[in-house]
Design a protein around this motif. Structure first.
Motif, mmCIF file in Angstrom:
data_model
loop_
_atom_site.group_PDB
_atom_site.id
_atom_site.type_symbol
_atom_site.label_atom_id
_atom_site.label_comp_id
_atom_site.label_asym_id
_atom_site.label_seq_id
_atom_site.Cartn_x
_atom_site.Cartn_y
_atom_site.Cartn_z
ATOM 1 N N ARG A 119 52.444 34.286 23.177
ATOM 2 C CA ARG A 119 52.606 33.883 24.576
ATOM 3 C C ARG A 119 51.823 34.784 25.537
ATOM 4 N NH1 ARG A 119 58.571 32.796 27.230
ATOM 5 N NH2 ARG A 119 57.960 32.467 29.399
ATOM 6 N N TRP A 120 51.727 36.066 25.179
ATOM 7 C CA TRP A 120 51.027 37.021 26.045
ATOM 8 C C TRP A 120 49.723 37.513 25.413
ATOM 9 C CZ3 TRP A 120 56.476 37.405 25.395
ATOM 10 C CH2 TRP A 120 57.207 36.935 26.495
ATOM 11 N N VAL B 169 60.532 30.303 19.292
ATOM 12 C CA VAL B 169 59.903 31.631 19.328
ATOM 13 C C VAL B 169 58.947 31.723 20.512
ATOM 14 C CG1 VAL B 169 58.293 33.163 18.125
ATOM 15 C CG2 VAL B 169 60.168 32.094 16.861
ATOM 16 N N ALA B 170 58.165 30.653 20.717
ATOM 17 C CA ALA B 170 57.189 30.646 21.810
ATOM 18 C C ALA B 170 57.848 30.665 23.182
ATOM 19 C CB ALA B 170 56.292 29.412 21.685
ATOM 20 N N MET B 171 59.095 30.191 23.269
ATOM 21 C CA MET B 171 59.806 30.132 24.551
ATOM 22 C C MET B 171 60.636 31.389 24.827
ATOM 23 S SD MET B 171 58.918 27.402 26.035
ATOM 24 C CE MET B 171 60.166 27.265 27.320
ATOM 25 N N ASN B 172 60.553 32.366 23.965
ATOM 26 C CA ASN B 172 61.305 33.611 24.157
ATOM 27 C C ASN B 172 61.018 34.207 25.537
ATOM 28 O OD1 ASN B 172 62.493 36.182 23.948
ATOM 29 N ND2 ASN B 172 60.761 36.998 22.784
ATOM 30 N N GLY C 242 58.004 39.995 30.521
ATOM 31 C CA GLY C 242 56.730 39.400 30.130
ATOM 32 C C GLY C 242 55.595 40.338 30.495
ATOM 33 N N PHE C 243 54.440 40.092 29.913
ATOM 34 C CA PHE C 243 53.288 40.949 30.142
ATOM 35 C C PHE C 243 52.259 40.250 31.020
ATOM 36 C CE2 PHE C 243 55.358 42.486 26.379
ATOM 37 C CZ PHE C 243 55.341 43.860 26.562
ATOM 38 N N VAL C 244 51.556 41.041 31.812
ATOM 39 C CA VAL C 244 50.571 40.510 32.745
ATOM 40 C C VAL C 244 49.235 40.370 32.016
ATOM 41 C CG1 VAL C 244 49.342 40.892 34.910
ATOM 42 C CG2 VAL C 244 51.748 41.584 34.687
#
Length: 293
Positions: A267-268, A242-245, A145-147
């Motif tokens: 999401r990010w 897709v959003a929960m990837n 994930g990205f910060v």
């Protein structure tokens, strides 16, 4: 690309992200190079140089990849490419640059245990799309994930929510090697396959496997993904999956957009999604020109 260059690319992305947000908000006005540069407090010459260093193309060229006309055209082309891939029997695995990604879901028993007894190694690293948090188990990458503006604590909380029963240990050195493999731009040597370990429902896993078949530089709709997994009317359920990837970029959920061509939330961050789509489109365009040349 070395760690220092990733740091430069990550620093550049912060300004690129600001500029993309400005383009999002003022797209109908077709902002000039000078107007974009002003939002990040640079001269148009310095901004143009920074953007080319990050994307390989100018901001004005990049903005073309964000138009509805362009994304609609890409939807049509990408759908044909995906259909060809499926007809050739490609499913469950995908190719990203020269990365070969393999996919492994947890067993029902492991799903029920929610990561209890699992040891996870994680670390924060720079990438061309800003800082990321990457986590691995002995079986593969389990989170990427990205910060965002909320900081590292939010990313760590997402990791903990994904694998609540796990033991999580920070080890930057081992994680950095994997990040360098993922985002490398040198295609001279094909790296080792990258394995992903994910936890999700059967429906979610089928959606995530379908995402792996989307070629770089392509975009598809939520309906396309639904049709590919045999649920053409389950658009909302596909969108939720897709959003929960849990593994951004490698499972390329950023390549899924609305059937209208609109680039939706991510999401990010929507600016990061536009940056990924635009940068991949630029890489594809440059490769095509090189092949013709």
């Amino acid at each position: 690309m070395s760690g220092s260059l990733y740091s430069q690319a990550s620093a550049d992305f912060k300004r690129v992200e600001e500029a993309i947000r400005f383009i999002e908000e003022n797209f109908k006005l077709q902002p000039s190079l000078e107007q974009m540069a002003r939002t990040v407090h640079l001269s148009k010459y310095h901004f143009d140089r920074l953007f080319k260093r990050w994307a390989g193309i100018s901001p004005i060229q990049f903005m073309r990849f964000m138009t509805l006309q362009y994304t609609k055209e890409r939807l049509s082309t990408s759908r044909s490419l995906m259909e060809s891939a499926m007809n050739a029997g490609l499913s469950g695995t995908g190719r990203l640059h020269d990365l070969f990604v393999t996919f492994e879901g947890v067993t029902p028993g492991e799903f029920k245990r929610q990561g209890d007894g699992l040891r996870i190694t994680y670390g924060f690293c720079d990438t061309p799309f800003g800082e990321c948090l990457l986590a691995t188990t002995e079986r593969g990458i389990c989170y990427l994930g990205f910060v965002g503006a909320e900081g590292r604590s939010t990313a760590l909380r997402e990791l903990a929510d994904t694998w609540p029963g796990s033991e999580r240990v920070e080890h930057l050195a081992s994680v950095r090697l994997i990040v360098e493999q993922i985002f490398r731009s040198d295609n001279a040597k094909i790296p080792e396959p990258i394995n992903l370990q994910v936890k999700g429902t059967n429906f979610q896993i089928n959606v995530w496997k379908a995402l792996l078949t989307i070629p770089e530089g392509c975009v598809v709709s939520y309906q396309d993904i639904g049709a590919q997994i045999g649920h053409p009317k389950a658009v909302r359920a596909v969108g939720n999956a897709v959003a929960m990837n849990p593994i951004g970029y490698l499972i390329p959920c950023h390549r899924v957009i609305a059937s209208t061509g609109k680039i939706n939330q991510y999401r990010w961050g929507s600016a990061r999604k536009r940056a990924m789509i635009g940068r991949e489109a630029a890489v594809t365009a440059i490769e095509r020109l090189n092949q013709l040349g």
